[in-house]
Each structure stands twice: as structure tokens, then as C-alpha cells.
Design an enzyme around this catalytic site. Structure first.
Site, PDB file in Angstrom:
ATOM      1  N   HIS A 181     -14.862 -21.312   5.511  1.00 22.22           N
ATOM      2  CA  HIS A 181     -13.601 -20.574   5.364  1.00 22.22           C
ATOM      3  C   HIS A 181     -13.165 -20.030   6.721  1.00 22.22           C
ATOM      4  CE1 HIS A 181     -14.402 -20.606   1.004  1.00 22.22           C
ATOM      5  NE2 HIS A 181     -13.116 -20.360   0.870  1.00 22.22           N
TER       6      HIS A 181
ATOM      7  N   LYS B  95     -12.203 -14.147   6.358  1.00 24.39           N
ATOM      8  CA  LYS B  95     -12.798 -13.931   5.042  1.00 24.39           C
ATOM      9  C   LYS B  95     -13.949 -12.943   5.140  1.00 24.39           C
ATOM     10  CE  LYS B  95     -14.357 -16.341   0.880  1.00 24.39           C
ATOM     11  NZ  LYS B  95     -13.419 -15.567   0.038  1.00 24.39           N
TER      12      LYS B  95
ATOM     13  N   ARG C 174       0.829  -1.202   0.000  1.00 25.38           N
ATOM     14  CA  ARG C 174       0.000   0.000   0.000  1.00 25.38           C
ATOM     15  C   ARG C 174       0.867   1.257   0.000  1.00 25.38           C
ATOM     16  NH1 ARG C 174      -5.495  -0.897   2.843  1.00 25.38           N
ATOM     17  NH2 ARG C 174      -5.696  -3.162   2.809  1.00 25.38           N
TER      18      ARG C 174
ATOM     19  N   ASN D 281     -11.808 -18.968  -8.182  1.00 27.71           N
ATOM     20  CA  ASN D 281     -10.935 -19.957  -7.559  1.00 27.71           C
ATOM     21  C   ASN D 281     -10.004 -20.508  -8.629  1.00 27.71           C
ATOM     22  OD1 ASN D 281      -9.854 -22.414  -6.359  1.00 27.71           O
ATOM     23  ND2 ASN D 281     -11.413 -22.139  -4.787  1.00 27.71           N
TER      24      ASN D 281
END
Length: 273
Positions: free
Chosen positions: A158, A162, A40, A127
């Protein structure tokens, strides 16, 4: 573009969970040269070595907060929809290919992605695991053979971090099944049940989502009839499976004309464009 024996690769979001694994996968791939990895703007890691960040030793690849000065062939992005679209806009304007594993796009953002892809080469897949993409093919077969008489449910688990639900993979599973059955997923999807729901509508496709611990990703499609049921399951034990798929997509993509592709095409499971 360079030949496939020397693809110059850049990775967006190097500090993320996937970013570090992508760095390792790129370093280990014999046809790929990692030349840039981004952080970033204003990050304290700017200028650090990408290999040391990934825990694989010094690679001589410096982390940057601006990829516009990097002469790469393919950019791999597993970041956020907003960041991804900003980078895709730049790539489309500068003839740079892009492999996108980012999920959580809105319908409007997906339209923007498709528009940008008209001006460059893009592989976009929720995916990139080879096993998951084979699973989608198996779902087509199951839907064609028994889908009409079965109740269909999709279950996914998950890790706690997530942010989107259901997962992009689970939604793709639903889309594959619905398309094979001639249904619109938006019309038949059920994302939660509570209270007196009444009997199950046989045309619906249910989704169940679990977020817990450090689970990389488990997905199951349940086809349940009276007297028997079929479960098609894929379980990921390492993010490396996604990273290796992204490397495979990058090598394949440089030799394609401009357009939007998916992993089914990369793997030769679907030749239609």
C-alpha cells in the site's frame, strides 16, 4: 427508509482521500442522492460545496461538521475506528443505516461495532471492491483443494500514508484461508521473520507488508508446494473501485432487516447471515 430509486446518502470524512472519491461515486450513481458530507468540527471547509472539494464541480451539497441535522438513509464511513464508532453509536440510536469501510479496529472496538449493529443496519467490510470479494471466494476454493499440502504466504503493498499493517484486506485473506483449513489465524499467523527462524512450520500463514509511494493496494496469496505454486492476486489502480462497492452496498442495505452484513452477502457470494 426511502425506496432504492432515491436513497439519501451522507459521507463521513469528506476531506480524506477516500472521502473525495466517495462524493464523486455518489454523484454518479443513478439510485443515490448525496445530501450531506462531513468535515472535522471547526474545519475551515465547513460550508463549502462538496462537489468543489471533490473536484467535480458545484453540487449544492454543503460540507457540515455535524451530521445529526441531516436526514439521510445511509451513512458511508471510511475514516478512523474512533470516529466511526462514535457515528455508529448515533446511527444505531436514530435508526440510520451505515456502510463501513474503515479498517484498523481493535478486538474491543470490533465487539462494540457488533453490539451497535444489533440496533440498525450495517455493512462492514475491510475491502468493498467487487474483485477483492471475489478473490476471497477463490481463496476458499484454493484452500479446500490444495491448502493442506502448501506453504501459504500473504503479501500486500500500500501507499506510504496507510497507518495500519497488515491491511484489513490481507488479514481477511488470512482469516478466510485459516477458517477453511480449520485453523485459528491468531495461532498460526507470522507477521515477520528475522534471523535464525528455523524451518518453516507448515501450519503457519505468513504475512509480508510493504509501504511505498502511491500504491492504491496490491494483494497476493501464495500457495507453494514442491514443484508448483499458485498465486491469487488482486491489484487496485483506483480508489473508485472501493467507492463504487460502497454505493452498491448502500443500495442493497436499505432493504435489509437490522443486522451486521458483509460484501459477500451484498454480492450474493454468501447468503448466510
Amino acid at each position: 427508509m426511502t425506496q432504492t430509486n432515491s436513497i439519501k446518502l451522507a459521507i463521513a470524512g469528506a476531506t480524506g482521500r477516500m472521502g473525495k472519491v466517495l462524493i464523486e461515486a455518489a454523484h454518479n450513481h443513478p439510485q443515490i442522492q448525496l445530501i450531506a458530507a462531513s468535515v472535522r468540527p471547526g474545519s475551515s471547509l465547513t460550508g463549502a460545496d462538496a462537489g468543489e472539494l471533490a473536484g467535480i464541480g458545484k453540487l449544492g451539497v454543503t460540507l457540515v461538521d455535524d451530521l445529526s441535522q441531516s436526514d439521510f438513509d445511509v451513512l458511508v464511513d471510511f475514516t478512523s475506528p474512533e470516529s466511526c464508532l462514535e457515528l455508529l453509536s448515533w446511527c444505531a440510536a436514530h435508526n440510520k443505516a451505515m456502510v463501513i469501510g474503515t479498517t484498523g479496529f481493535s478486538d474491543e472496538q470490533l465487539q462494540a461495532l457488533e453490539q451497535h449493529a444489533q440496533n440498525t443496519k450495517v455493512v462492514f467490510a475491510p475491502n468493498m471492491s467487487v474483485g477483492v470479494n471475489l478473490m476471497w471466494k477463490l481463496l476458499e476454493v484454493a484452500s479446500e483443494v490444495i491448502g493442506e499440502q502448501c506453504d501459504i504466504e500473504i503479501q500486500e503493498t500500500h501507499h506510504r500514508f496507510k497507518k495500519d499493517a497488515p491491511s484489513g484486506t490481507a488479514l481477511k485473506m488470512g482469516e478466510v484461508i485459516a477458517a477453511k483449513l480449520g485453523r485459528n489465524l491468531a495461532d498460526v499467523a507470522i507477521y515477520g521473520r528475522e534471523g535464525m527462524t528455523g524451518e518453516r512450520d507448515p501450519n503457519t500463514i505468513g504475512f509480508a507488508t510493504t509501504r511505498a509511494g502511491d500504491v492504491i493496494g496490491d494483494h497476493t496469496a501464495l500457495f507453494a508446494d514442491i514443484g508448483e505454486r499458485l498465486e491469487i492476486t488482486h491489484k487496485s489502480s483506483s480508489r473508485m473501485t472501493y467507492a463504487n462497492g460502497a454505493m452498491r452496498a448502500s443500495v442493497w442495505l436499505v432493504n435489509q432487516p437490522n443486522g451486521l452484513y458483509d460484501m459477500q452477502q451484498v454480492l450474493g457470494l454468501n447468503t448466510e447471515k
